[in-house]
Design a protein around this motif. Structure first.
Motif, mmCIF file in Angstrom:
data_model
loop_
_atom_site.group_PDB
_atom_site.id
_atom_site.type_symbol
_atom_site.label_atom_id
_atom_site.label_comp_id
_atom_site.label_asym_id
_atom_site.label_seq_id
_atom_site.Cartn_x
_atom_site.Cartn_y
_atom_site.Cartn_z
ATOM 1 N N SER A 211 55.591 39.578 -11.321
ATOM 2 C CA SER A 211 54.906 39.136 -12.280
ATOM 3 C C SER A 211 54.615 37.379 -12.433
ATOM 4 C CB SER A 211 56.344 37.863 -13.597
ATOM 5 O OG SER A 211 57.084 39.662 -14.178
ATOM 6 N N VAL A 212 55.452 36.885 -11.040
ATOM 7 C CA VAL A 212 54.992 35.300 -10.233
ATOM 8 C C VAL A 212 53.124 35.535 -9.501
ATOM 9 C CG1 VAL A 212 54.661 33.814 -8.894
ATOM 10 C CG2 VAL A 212 56.711 34.367 -10.344
ATOM 11 N N ILE A 213 53.452 36.965 -8.801
ATOM 12 C CA ILE A 213 52.235 37.347 -7.985
ATOM 13 C C ILE A 213 50.787 37.525 -8.692
ATOM 14 C CG2 ILE A 213 51.391 38.963 -6.322
ATOM 15 C CD1 ILE A 213 54.680 38.584 -5.484
ATOM 16 N N ASN A 214 51.036 37.923 -10.694
ATOM 17 C CA ASN A 214 50.231 38.875 -10.919
ATOM 18 C C ASN A 214 49.252 37.774 -11.623
ATOM 19 O OD1 ASN A 214 50.771 41.169 -9.498
ATOM 20 N ND2 ASN A 214 51.947 42.353 -11.206
ATOM 21 N N ASN A 215 50.166 36.669 -11.998
ATOM 22 C CA ASN A 215 49.860 35.395 -13.303
ATOM 23 C C ASN A 215 48.764 34.656 -11.817
ATOM 24 O OD1 ASN A 215 49.285 33.240 -14.269
ATOM 25 N ND2 ASN A 215 51.744 33.436 -15.174
ATOM 26 N N PRO A 216 47.443 34.994 -12.649
ATOM 27 C CA PRO A 216 46.025 34.051 -12.032
ATOM 28 C C PRO A 216 46.827 32.208 -12.349
ATOM 29 C CG PRO A 216 45.375 34.779 -14.750
ATOM 30 C CD PRO A 216 46.262 34.617 -13.873
ATOM 31 N N LYS B 38 57.487 29.159 -16.587
ATOM 32 C CA LYS B 38 57.538 30.412 -17.069
ATOM 33 C C LYS B 38 57.633 30.607 -14.982
ATOM 34 C CE LYS B 38 56.593 32.411 -20.897
ATOM 35 N NZ LYS B 38 58.104 32.836 -21.077
ATOM 36 N N GLY B 39 56.686 30.790 -14.146
ATOM 37 C CA GLY B 39 56.720 31.320 -13.428
ATOM 38 C C GLY B 39 58.000 30.751 -11.701
ATOM 39 N N THR B 40 57.964 29.307 -12.277
ATOM 40 C CA THR B 40 59.116 28.194 -11.634
ATOM 41 C C THR B 40 60.168 29.343 -11.897
ATOM 42 O OG1 THR B 40 57.308 26.512 -12.027
ATOM 43 C CG2 THR B 40 59.862 26.336 -10.791
ATOM 44 N N ALA B 41 60.466 29.182 -12.816
ATOM 45 C CA ALA B 41 62.021 30.666 -12.810
ATOM 46 C C ALA B 41 61.874 31.318 -13.216
ATOM 47 C CB ALA B 41 62.152 29.872 -14.815
ATOM 48 N N GLN B 42 60.957 31.758 -13.216
ATOM 49 C CA GLN B 42 60.382 33.452 -12.419
ATOM 50 C C GLN B 42 60.968 33.578 -10.906
ATOM 51 O OE1 GLN B 42 57.084 34.330 -14.484
ATOM 52 N NE2 GLN B 42 58.054 36.157 -15.776
ATOM 53 N N ALA B 43 60.196 32.981 -10.095
ATOM 54 C CA ALA B 43 60.258 32.844 -9.337
ATOM 55 C C ALA B 43 61.741 32.240 -8.403
ATOM 56 C CB ALA B 43 59.299 31.648 -8.362
ATOM 57 N N LEU B 44 62.482 31.165 -8.998
ATOM 58 C CA LEU B 44 63.707 30.928 -9.058
ATOM 59 C C LEU B 44 64.914 32.293 -9.164
ATOM 60 C CD1 LEU B 44 65.588 29.307 -7.259
ATOM 61 C CD2 LEU B 44 66.379 28.384 -9.964
ATOM 62 N N MET B 45 64.323 32.858 -9.954
ATOM 63 C CA MET B 45 65.148 34.531 -10.279
ATOM 64 C C MET B 45 65.120 35.891 -9.398
ATOM 65 S SD MET B 45 67.329 35.679 -12.023
ATOM 66 C CE MET B 45 67.109 35.465 -13.983
ATOM 67 N N GLY B 46 63.746 35.400 -8.726
ATOM 68 C CA GLY B 46 64.052 36.051 -7.639
ATOM 69 C C GLY B 46 64.784 35.827 -6.415
ATOM 70 N N LYS B 47 64.605 34.278 -6.313
ATOM 71 C CA LYS B 47 64.748 34.286 -5.038
ATOM 72 C C LYS B 47 66.590 33.950 -4.754
ATOM 73 C CE LYS B 47 64.879 29.936 -2.159
ATOM 74 N NZ LYS B 47 64.542 28.804 -1.658
ATOM 75 N N ARG C 16 57.293 19.398 -2.059
ATOM 76 C CA ARG C 16 56.729 20.582 -3.257
ATOM 77 C C ARG C 16 57.766 20.666 -2.493
ATOM 78 N NH1 ARG C 16 52.407 16.882 -2.097
ATOM 79 N NH2 ARG C 16 50.777 18.094 -1.979
ATOM 80 N N LEU C 17 58.832 21.088 -3.217
ATOM 81 C CA LEU C 17 60.396 21.836 -2.990
ATOM 82 C C LEU C 17 60.374 23.378 -2.986
ATOM 83 C CD1 LEU C 17 62.630 20.000 -5.081
ATOM 84 C CD2 LEU C 17 62.016 19.271 -2.901
ATOM 85 N N PHE C 18 59.296 24.137 -4.140
ATOM 86 C CA PHE C 18 58.793 25.691 -4.230
ATOM 87 C C PHE C 18 57.780 25.606 -4.083
ATOM 88 C CE2 PHE C 18 61.273 29.207 -6.540
ATOM 89 C CZ PHE C 18 61.226 30.136 -5.696
ATOM 90 N N ARG C 19 56.826 26.790 -3.709
ATOM 91 C CA ARG C 19 55.508 26.791 -3.409
ATOM 92 C C ARG C 19 55.555 28.133 -3.244
ATOM 93 N NH1 ARG C 19 53.227 26.445 1.942
ATOM 94 N NH2 ARG C 19 54.502 26.189 2.908
ATOM 95 N N TYR C 20 54.162 28.994 -4.037
ATOM 96 C CA TYR C 20 53.661 30.138 -4.051
ATOM 97 C C TYR C 20 53.655 30.949 -2.499
ATOM 98 C CZ TYR C 20 50.477 34.118 -5.294
ATOM 99 O OH TYR C 20 50.367 35.805 -5.122
ATOM 100 N N ALA C 21 53.753 29.986 -1.473
ATOM 101 C CA ALA C 21 53.937 30.834 -0.054
ATOM 102 C C ALA C 21 55.122 31.715 -0.272
ATOM 103 C CB ALA C 21 53.551 29.523 0.373
ATOM 104 N N GLU C 22 56.081 30.377 -0.565
ATOM 105 C CA GLU C 22 57.502 31.030 -0.455
ATOM 106 C C GLU C 22 57.562 32.404 -1.420
ATOM 107 O OE1 GLU C 22 61.669 29.547 -0.827
ATOM 108 O OE2 GLU C 22 60.293 28.415 -1.302
ATOM 109 N N VAL C 23 56.821 32.478 -2.342
ATOM 110 C CA VAL C 23 57.727 33.724 -3.425
ATOM 111 C C VAL C 23 56.954 34.642 -2.263
ATOM 112 C CG1 VAL C 23 56.439 34.572 -5.439
ATOM 113 C CG2 VAL C 23 57.224 32.235 -5.794
ATOM 114 N N LEU C 24 55.571 34.987 -1.799
ATOM 115 C CA LEU C 24 55.461 35.416 -1.380
ATOM 116 C C LEU C 24 55.790 36.989 -0.408
ATOM 117 C CD1 LEU C 24 51.498 34.390 -1.743
ATOM 118 C CD2 LEU C 24 52.600 36.618 -2.512
ATOM 119 N N LEU C 25 56.450 35.755 0.683
ATOM 120 C CA LEU C 25 57.412 36.032 1.680
ATOM 121 C C LEU C 25 58.829 36.610 0.787
ATOM 122 C CD1 LEU C 25 56.611 32.533 4.506
ATOM 123 C CD2 LEU C 25 55.952 34.801 4.528
ATOM 124 N N LEU C 26 59.272 36.186 0.106
ATOM 125 C CA LEU C 26 60.350 36.701 -0.045
ATOM 126 C C LEU C 26 60.154 37.976 -0.852
ATOM 127 C CD1 LEU C 26 61.679 33.040 -2.283
ATOM 128 C CD2 LEU C 26 63.030 34.331 -0.426
#
Length: 514
Positions: A238-243, A212-221, A398-408
């Motif tokens: 949603s991704v950032i708040n998920n432990p 689910k987090g993968t899809a949420q992150a891609l939606m944000g991107k 690694r095609l998509f990772r948490y660091a990219e989410v933080l920067l986006l």
């Protein structure tokens, strides 16, 4: 991850949306009836694994991988190899020169994304009305893969055919281009459904699957790429708040084989070292479960790079860092992350190695600007189980990772207006992991945006994001000045094979400048 090859029954459907002669001329043989095939849960699972397998094929295909095709236009990488003629289609992409609609690497990427879409459509059409217990999860994975493929395609090609059904014959293959806005709209529909049914990362049945987090992150991107920054923020939150999602402790940990499918990974392509490939059974142009690109991208041997003391093994010399990237690390005082990304010639010599340009063709190391790459390097820790060592690396992409989410997320907060404190908070997480101090609390507005731009350059170097970010930010003409770049290069050409086979496309539909 143990990869599972798709059965021959389903492989026969993979050319449905590609521009191959097979679809338009040759009849399919030994095809199981679709009316019965998708009545079995195990068969649905096999089809879903087949979609992942096509992704692996596309990003890891010999000289034509989506990984290299996306990466090479950026200012973080040079094509390299042995000389200017080594894999000329890749050299052309890297140099913005003679890129044509017949470029075989670009055509391969187009074809394999549409094959992935084809199989996704096949699954969606045949199980959407079923009562199978795994229907919802399978639909979610297929729709995510379709969304991912369309996001990659529209980023690289702009307006593209939007194929959402399975044609029943050659006469239905023709389809006109859809606008990028319409493609984005379909991506968001697919991701909405995927988010609703995909499990959290902590509940995945297999670590290679999207969550689910993968899809949420891609939606944000996708929303950031549309400049819909306020709409993107809740998805990132949603991704950032998920432990289940977090940064690895050290930048080098991200790329270690011991941390594959780790807490920072959102979407990762798996490879193994157990298939014992050698020079006789390696599938040139075909499918391999090992990651041949690690060898392809290792510092070139032939007496050119002596890697003594580095823990690296010689490779074939593609994907060398630019001096601009090395300088950017030094300017930022970025020591830890630089060490996980590249090694300068002075650092190589200090470790006990050396560089001998006289061993290169004409005494010049092609595309070498004073550094070798550490990220996705030929590391001695990545040992093989049988076969030839250099053909059996298992390093995952690694095609998509948490660091990219933080920067986006930082970009979205900054561009949405009035939320620069939140932007700095997300940016600082990435900076702190790299060993850098917090950005000054007075940094705001465009100055903060430029800091995010620079941070992304350093954090995502050699990951295929840089060029496409420069294009969408309107920075390509400035950052790539003097390289041969022109605005024509903002998109790749639609492959001539598509135009020739697709009755609804003509040369007038080609992207500008080609």
């Amino acid at each position: 991850m143990k990869k599972i090859f798709l059965s021959i029954i389903l492989i026969l459907f993979l050319g449905v949306y590609s521009c191959s002669e097979d679809f338009t001329v040759n009849p399919r043989l030994n095809v199981e009836d679709l009316e019965t095939y998708f009545l079995e849960e195990d068969n649905v699972e096999t089809a879903i694994i087949g979609i992942y397998d096509l992704m692996q094929y596309n990003y890891g295909r010999d000289w034509h991988s989506a990984f290299l095709v996306k990466l090479l236009p950026g200012d973080d990488s040079n094509a390299a190899g042995g000389n200017s003629e080594d894999q000329g289609q890749l050299q052309n992409i890297d140099d913005y020169a003679n890129v044509s609609s017949s470029n075989v690497s670009i055509a391969s990427v187009w074809d394999l994304f549409y094959r992935t879409i084809a199989l996704s459509n096949l699954v969606i059409e045949n199980i959407k009305d079923s009562s199978l217990s795994n229907k919802d999860k399978a639909l979610a994975e297929a729709k995510f893969m379709r969304a991912w493929s369309y996001m990659e395609l529209t980023t690289m090609f702009g307006d593209i055919p939007l194929r959402l059904t399975v044609p029943t014959g050659a006469e239905e293959f023709g389809i006109a281009k859809s606008s990028r806005a319409d493609v984005y709209a379909q991506i968001k529909l697919d991701l909405t459904d995927a988010i609703a049914s995909l499990p959290e990362k902590s509940a995945l049945s297999d670590n290679f699957r999207v969550s689910k987090g993968t899809a949420q992150a891609l939606m944000g991107k996708v929303l950031v790429f549309q400049e819909k920054y306020s709409e993107a923020i809740p998805y990132f939150q949603s991704v950032i708040n998920n432990p289940s999602h977090d940064l690895e402790t050290d930048p080098g940990d991200v790329w270690s084989i011991s941390n594959e499918f780790g807490k920072e990974s959102l979407f990762e392509i798996g490879f193994v070292s157990t298939t014992a490939r050698d020079w006789g059974n390696i599938a040139w142009g075909g499918r391999n479960e090992s990651n041949l690109h690690i060898q392809l991208m290792g510092p070139r041997g032939d007496g050119i790079f002596d890697l003594t003391g580095t823990g690296l093994i010689n490779g074939w010399g593609f994907n060398l860092p630019t001096n601009k990237l090395a300088t950017a690390f030094d300017t930022a005082g970025d020591v830890k992350r630089k060490a996980a990304t590249l090694m300068t010639e002075n650092e190589l010599i200090a470790a006990g190695g050396k560089v001998d340009a006289t061993a290169a063709s004409g005494g010049v190391i092609w595309d070498y600007e004073g550094a070798i790459r550490i990220k996705y390097a030929t590391k001695s820790e990545d040992t093989s189980s049988g076969g030839v060592r250099e053909l059996n690396y298992s390093t995952n992409f690694r095609l998509f990772r948490y660091a990219e989410v933080l920067l986006l997320a930082a970009e979205a907060y900054n561009k949405a207006g009035g939320q620069d404190a939140a932007a700095r908070a997300e940016l600082n997480k990435v900076r702190n992991r790299a060993g850098l101090v917090d950005i000054d609390v007075t940094t705001s507005g465009n100055a903060l945006f430029e800091a995010i731009v620079n941070e992304k350059y350093l954090e995502l170097a050699h990951e295929g994001q840089r060029f496409w970010d420069l294009v969408r930010w309107g920075k390509a003409s400035t950052e790539l000045a003097g390289t041969g770049y022109s605005s024509t290069n903002d998109l790749f050409p639609i492959p001539i094979t598509e135009i020739d086979k697709n009755s609804e496309l003509t040369v007038a539909d080609q992207n500008p400048g080609y």
